[in-house]
Design an enzyme around this catalytic site. Structure first.
Site, mmCIF file in Angstrom:
data_model
loop_
_atom_site.group_PDB
_atom_site.id
_atom_site.type_symbol
_atom_site.label_atom_id
_atom_site.label_comp_id
_atom_site.label_asym_id
_atom_site.label_seq_id
_atom_site.Cartn_x
_atom_site.Cartn_y
_atom_site.Cartn_z
ATOM 1 N NE ARG A 1 9.148 -8.535 6.321
ATOM 2 C CZ ARG A 1 9.265 -7.509 6.779
ATOM 3 N NH1 ARG A 1 8.043 -6.676 7.345
ATOM 4 N NH2 ARG A 1 10.358 -6.900 6.902
ATOM 5 C CG HIS B 1 11.026 -9.383 10.750
ATOM 6 N ND1 HIS B 1 11.018 -9.072 12.007
ATOM 7 C CD2 HIS B 1 10.551 -8.538 9.865
ATOM 8 C CE1 HIS B 1 10.445 -7.872 12.121
ATOM 9 N NE2 HIS B 1 10.533 -7.281 10.929
ATOM 10 C CB VAL B 2 10.339 -16.559 11.185
ATOM 11 C CG1 VAL B 2 10.140 -17.925 10.822
ATOM 12 C CG2 VAL B 2 11.151 -16.602 12.429
ATOM 13 C CD GLU C 1 -0.973 0.271 3.690
ATOM 14 O OE1 GLU C 1 -0.714 -0.425 4.959
ATOM 15 O OE2 GLU C 1 -1.817 1.421 3.675
ATOM 16 C CG MET D 1 4.307 -9.894 10.631
ATOM 17 S SD MET D 1 5.399 -9.490 9.517
ATOM 18 C CE MET D 1 6.946 -9.041 10.517
ATOM 19 C CB THR E 1 1.731 -7.055 1.270
ATOM 20 O OG1 THR E 1 1.325 -7.316 2.615
ATOM 21 C CG2 THR E 1 0.476 -6.946 0.616
ATOM 22 C CB ILE E 2 3.547 -11.413 4.000
ATOM 23 C CG1 ILE E 2 3.719 -10.545 5.257
ATOM 24 C CG2 ILE E 2 5.068 -11.796 3.367
ATOM 25 C CD1 ILE E 2 4.494 -11.191 6.368
ATOM 26 C CG ASP E 3 0.436 -7.684 6.400
ATOM 27 O OD1 ASP E 3 1.155 -8.697 6.780
ATOM 28 O OD2 ASP E 3 0.642 -6.521 6.599
ATOM 29 N NE ARG F 1 4.126 -24.319 29.540
ATOM 30 C CZ ARG F 1 5.302 -24.460 29.452
ATOM 31 N NH1 ARG F 1 5.828 -24.951 28.233
ATOM 32 N NH2 ARG F 1 6.110 -24.766 30.498
HETATM 33 O O1 F6P Z 1 4.650 -5.988 5.125
HETATM 34 C C1 F6P Z 1 3.725 -5.598 6.160
HETATM 35 C C2 F6P Z 1 4.297 -6.272 7.444
HETATM 36 O O2 F6P Z 1 4.426 -7.383 7.431
HETATM 37 C C3 F6P Z 1 3.247 -5.912 8.711
HETATM 38 O O3 F6P Z 1 2.618 -6.968 8.912
HETATM 39 C C4 F6P Z 1 4.111 -5.648 9.698
HETATM 40 O O4 F6P Z 1 3.695 -4.774 10.961
HETATM 41 C C5 F6P Z 1 5.262 -4.937 9.130
HETATM 42 O O5 F6P Z 1 5.652 -5.617 7.676
HETATM 43 C C6 F6P Z 1 6.671 -5.049 9.954
HETATM 44 O O6 F6P Z 1 7.717 -4.857 9.156
HETATM 45 P P1 F6P Z 1 9.177 -4.249 9.509
HETATM 46 O O7 F6P Z 1 9.704 -4.732 10.830
HETATM 47 O O8 F6P Z 1 9.969 -4.450 8.378
HETATM 48 O O9 F6P Z 1 8.845 -2.697 9.718
#
Ligand code: F6P
Length: 363
Positions: free
Chosen positions: A295, A292-293, A103, A169, A125-127, A162
């Site tokens: 991504r 970040h795993v 975006e 993300m 975007t992974i989102d 547990r």
């Molecule tokens: O690409 C979007 C996203 O994955 C969001 O879900 C997350 O908040 C953001 O990236 C975090 O990215 P960075 O740590 O690189 O700023």
């Protein structure tokens, strides 16, 4: 003969290199020259570019990250940056820019198109929250990673009786949480689209417990928010220590640090919820923040194919001088959509899908 520039902006995403490779290989077929713009819009402001050839892109298809780097630079933050950027487009003789991003990057692409920069967009975007396209590349890989993590967490949660809260993300949209939650059989899925009640979550988990299931997996998107009333109850609790509560919303974060597009750095809701569950239910809880795993690393076959199709289609748009568009997946076809359509509204989770997920909450 054209000269085109390709850039990757925003958070990295599995499949970026597959797009770059496709853009380069398809452009070479047309006999064009291609330059890689380093680190997103920053490279175009600073004139930081490198030639991309058949040789440079050889072997990058399965590689995670982006060989040309990325950044969250917003040229519209500083008037002089827009000027430098447009001057560099002229200086390098760029006929078309292929901007690969989400975006924010594509929002910049739209504004640049409006002031005459020839640009096409490729949805990353992974989102999975960009409009106009059924899927963005990178999302399938993230869902696979989270699903595998949920599978693994099941066995340890069950052994130790547990509740494990898995924070994933998803800033504005809970696509990863919903899809991976369904695929992994999560016992609760919490997403930004629907503020949650802590008591209701606990009552679902308690119902499971009473039914003999002495463990649970709760998947929560980093942008999920408790209901306002819930937050004040939690705030008065003995353990206090809420982290930041962002502005007017009930977004819980560890910091109020923002990026150049005004987005606060997320993370913290998982720990908040686990504390509340422990306090209210008296059960042992743990938190796994996948971060970040989700991504990193190699894209799935699906993402490699989608990224490749997007890259080829973007070059075709440039060949037709059809700028101001984003390539999109609709059904099984790659089609051009207006950049404006892609960035004007975020694509949030389909609530029919979320209702399916909810069938499995509770027992
Ligand atoms: O690409 C979007 C996203 O994955 C969001 O879900 C997350 O908040 C953001 O990236 C975090 O990215 P960075 O740590 O690189 O700023």
């Amino acid at each position: 003969m054209k000269k085109i520039g390709v850039l990757t902006g925003g958070g990295d995403c599995p499949g970026l290199n597959a797009v770059i490779r496709a853009v380069v290989k398809k452009s070479i077929k047309y006999g064009w020259e291609i330059i890689g713009i380093r680190n997103g819009w920053k490279g175009l402001i600073e004139g930081d570019v490198e030639p991309l050839t058949d040789y440079t892109v050889s072997g990058i298809l399965p590689k995670g990250g982006t060989i040309i780097g990325t950044s969250r630079t917003n040229p519209f933050k500083r008037e002089e940056d827009v000027q430098k950027l447009t001057e560099n487009v002229r200086k390098f003789g760029i006929d078309g820019v292929a901007a690969i991003g989400g975006e924010d990057t594509l929002g910049v692409a739209l504004k640049l198109h409006q002031i005459g920069v020839p640009v096409v967009g490729i949805p990353k975007t992974i989102d999975n929250d960009l409009s106009g396209t059924d899927y963005t590349f990178g999302f399938d890989t993230a869902v696979s990673i989270v699903t595998e993590a949920i599978d693994r967490l099941h066995t340890t949660a069950e052994s130790h009786h547990r509740v494990i809260v898995v924070e994933v993300m998803g800033r504005h949209a809970g696509w990863i949480a919903t899809m991976a939650g369904i695929a992994g059989g999560a016992d609760e899925i919490l997403i930004p689209e629907e503020p949650f009640e802590i008591e209701e979550v606990c009552s679902h988990l308690t119902a499971r417990y009473d039914h003999g299931k002495k463990f649970s997996i709760v998947v929560i998107a980093e942008g999920a928010q408790p209901k306002k009333e819930d937050l004040s109850v939690a705030q008065t609790g003995e353990e206090g220590e809420l982290g930041h509560v962002s502005g007017e919303s009930t977004l819980i974060t560890q910091t109020d640090e923002k990026d150049e597009f005004g987005h606060v750095k997320l993370g913290g809701i998982g720990h908040f919820l686990a504390r509340e569950i422990k306090k209210r239910m008296g059960v042992d809880t743990r938190v796994t923040v996948l971060g970040h795993v989700q991504r990193g690393g190699s894209p799935t076959a699906y993402d490699r194919i989608l990224a490749t199709r997007f890259g080829v289609a973007a070059v075709e748009l440039i060949n037709e001088n059809n700028y101001g568009k984003m390539v999109a997946l609709q059904g099984n076809k790659i089609v051009p959509v207006e950049l404006e359509e892609a960035v004007s509204n975020l694509k949030t989770v389909d609530m029919d899908l979320y209702e399916i997920a909810k069938i499995f909450f509770g027992r």
